[in-house]
Scaffold this motif. Sequence first.
Motif, PDB file in Angstrom:
ATOM      1  N   ARG A  92      12.632   4.923  29.299  1.00 46.98           N
ATOM      2  CA  ARG A  92      13.645   4.133  29.199  1.00 46.98           C
ATOM      3  C   ARG A  92      14.326   5.471  28.294  1.00 46.98           C
ATOM      4  O   ARG A  92      16.279   5.246  28.218  1.00 46.98           O
ATOM      5  CB  ARG A  92      13.498   3.114  28.222  1.00 46.98           C
ATOM      6  CG  ARG A  92      13.052   1.659  28.721  1.00 46.98           C
ATOM      7  CD  ARG A  92      12.787   0.887  27.285  1.00 46.98           C
ATOM      8  NE  ARG A  92      13.872   0.705  27.225  1.00 46.98           N
ATOM      9  CZ  ARG A  92      14.855  -0.378  26.707  1.00 46.98           C
ATOM     10  NH1 ARG A  92      14.557  -1.320  27.863  1.00 46.98           N
ATOM     11  NH2 ARG A  92      15.753  -0.336  27.045  1.00 46.98           N
ATOM     12  N   TYR A 196      17.100  -1.194  33.042  1.00 42.88           N
ATOM     13  CA  TYR A 196      16.302  -0.572  33.531  1.00 42.88           C
ATOM     14  C   TYR A 196      15.073  -0.891  33.391  1.00 42.88           C
ATOM     15  O   TYR A 196      14.427  -1.480  34.458  1.00 42.88           O
ATOM     16  CB  TYR A 196      15.579   0.420  31.690  1.00 42.88           C
ATOM     17  CG  TYR A 196      14.138   0.943  31.554  1.00 42.88           C
ATOM     18  CD1 TYR A 196      13.539   2.081  32.733  1.00 42.88           C
ATOM     19  CD2 TYR A 196      12.778   0.064  30.950  1.00 42.88           C
ATOM     20  CE1 TYR A 196      12.913   2.482  32.747  1.00 42.88           C
ATOM     21  CE2 TYR A 196      11.618   1.476  31.199  1.00 42.88           C
ATOM     22  CZ  TYR A 196      11.848   2.059  32.214  1.00 42.88           C
ATOM     23  OH  TYR A 196      10.537   3.127  32.030  1.00 42.88           O
ATOM     24  N   PRO A 197      14.324  -2.570  32.930  1.00 38.45           N
ATOM     25  CA  PRO A 197      13.657  -3.299  33.158  1.00 38.45           C
ATOM     26  C   PRO A 197      13.652  -4.408  35.046  1.00 38.45           C
ATOM     27  O   PRO A 197      13.396  -4.860  35.618  1.00 38.45           O
ATOM     28  CB  PRO A 197      13.967  -4.661  31.834  1.00 38.45           C
ATOM     29  CG  PRO A 197      15.160  -4.274  31.937  1.00 38.45           C
ATOM     30  CD  PRO A 197      16.037  -3.133  31.905  1.00 38.45           C
ATOM     31  N   LEU A 200      12.709  -2.606  37.692  1.00 42.91           N
ATOM     32  CA  LEU A 200      10.904  -2.300  37.877  1.00 42.91           C
ATOM     33  C   LEU A 200      10.946  -3.157  38.583  1.00 42.91           C
ATOM     34  O   LEU A 200      10.726  -4.520  38.405  1.00 42.91           O
ATOM     35  CB  LEU A 200      10.684  -2.124  36.504  1.00 42.91           C
ATOM     36  CG  LEU A 200      10.832  -0.796  35.508  1.00 42.91           C
ATOM     37  CD1 LEU A 200      10.374  -0.942  34.483  1.00 42.91           C
ATOM     38  CD2 LEU A 200      10.600   0.530  36.350  1.00 42.91           C
ATOM     39  N   PRO A 202       8.133  -6.895  38.730  1.00 39.45           N
ATOM     40  CA  PRO A 202       7.949  -7.231  37.717  1.00 39.45           C
ATOM     41  C   PRO A 202       6.704  -6.802  36.810  1.00 39.45           C
ATOM     42  O   PRO A 202       6.498  -7.182  35.741  1.00 39.45           O
ATOM     43  CB  PRO A 202       7.730  -8.782  38.800  1.00 39.45           C
ATOM     44  CG  PRO A 202       8.779  -8.669  39.038  1.00 39.45           C
ATOM     45  CD  PRO A 202       8.458  -7.410  40.063  1.00 39.45           C
ATOM     46  N   ARG A 205       6.892  -4.221  34.330  1.00 42.56           N
ATOM     47  CA  ARG A 205       8.035  -4.394  32.781  1.00 42.56           C
ATOM     48  C   ARG A 205       7.001  -4.923  31.276  1.00 42.56           C
ATOM     49  O   ARG A 205       6.659  -5.614  31.290  1.00 42.56           O
ATOM     50  CB  ARG A 205       8.519  -5.533  33.472  1.00 42.56           C
ATOM     51  CG  ARG A 205       9.450  -5.365  33.865  1.00 42.56           C
ATOM     52  CD  ARG A 205      10.175  -6.585  35.105  1.00 42.56           C
ATOM     53  NE  ARG A 205      11.146  -6.765  36.329  1.00 42.56           N
ATOM     54  CZ  ARG A 205      11.660  -7.437  37.131  1.00 42.56           C
ATOM     55  NH1 ARG A 205      11.240  -8.380  36.122  1.00 42.56           N
ATOM     56  NH2 ARG A 205      12.457  -6.966  37.893  1.00 42.56           N
ATOM     57  N   HIS A 206       6.646  -2.871  31.246  1.00 42.38           N
ATOM     58  CA  HIS A 206       6.098  -2.999  29.763  1.00 42.38           C
ATOM     59  C   HIS A 206       6.932  -1.686  29.178  1.00 42.38           C
ATOM     60  O   HIS A 206       6.928  -1.326  29.952  1.00 42.38           O
ATOM     61  CB  HIS A 206       4.142  -3.322  29.886  1.00 42.38           C
ATOM     62  CG  HIS A 206       4.108  -2.498  30.446  1.00 42.38           C
ATOM     63  ND1 HIS A 206       4.082  -1.084  30.150  1.00 42.38           N
ATOM     64  CD2 HIS A 206       3.524  -2.273  32.340  1.00 42.38           C
ATOM     65  CE1 HIS A 206       3.394   0.112  31.329  1.00 42.38           C
ATOM     66  NE2 HIS A 206       3.414  -0.671  32.053  1.00 42.38           N
TER      67      HIS A 206
END
Length: 211
Positions: A92, A196-197, A200, A202, A205-206
Motif C-alpha cells: 500500500r 488500492y483494494p 486487487l 478479491p 485483498r488482505h
Amino acid sequence: MTDAQRPTLRQQQKQRTRTALLEAARRQFVERGYAAVTIDDITTDVGCSRATFYLHFSGKPDVLRRIGAETAQQRAVSVYAELDAVLATGSRAEFTEWLRRAVDWFEKNRDILPVWDEAVTLEPSFRPIAAEAVAELPAAMPRHLQRWGEDRRDEARLRVGLLVTQLERFFTRWAVQGTLDTADTDPAVTLTDIWYPALLPPEARHPSVGD
C-alpha cells in the motif's frame, strides 16, 4: 546513418512544418480554448497555407489527437507501466507514492487537459479518440491483467479505466478549478484507501506485510 537513410532537405522541411503546426496548435488551444481556435489561426501563426495544414492533418480533431498521442503514450509508459510494477509488490505504501507521482504527471500536463475535455464535449468525432487513449492504458499493465485471470480481464480493464477517470477529475477539481478543498489531509492517502483494494483481485485483498 548512411546517405540513403538520411532525410532529404524536403523531408526535413516537411517535418519542421509539421512540428511548427503542432506547437502552434497546442499553444493556441491552451491560451484560447479548443473551440475558439480555427485552422486559419494555426496556419497564420506558422506562416503557411491551409493546403499545407491539410497535408499533415485532416482537421482540428486530428491535430489535437496528434498532440494528445504523445501525452497519452508518455502516460501509458511512464505512469501506468510503473503502476503495474507497484501493484506486483503488494505494498500500500508503494501505491501511495505512485499516486503522488501520478498527480505530478497531471501537474506537468495540466495545460492540455482542459483542452482535451473541451474537445470531447464539442467534437463527437473526438470521443472515440479519447476513449481509445484510456483503453490503451491497461495494455501497459500485463502483470495486473494476468493476476485477474482471463475470465475477469474485462473487469480489470474497467477498474483501471475508472481509476484514470477519477484521478483526472480529482486533479481538475482540486488543482485546476480549485473547487475541491483537501484541507490538511493528504489526498494520496485517501485515494489509496479507495483504490488500492479496488485494483486487487478479491482473493488478494488482505493486509500486506511491511506496510
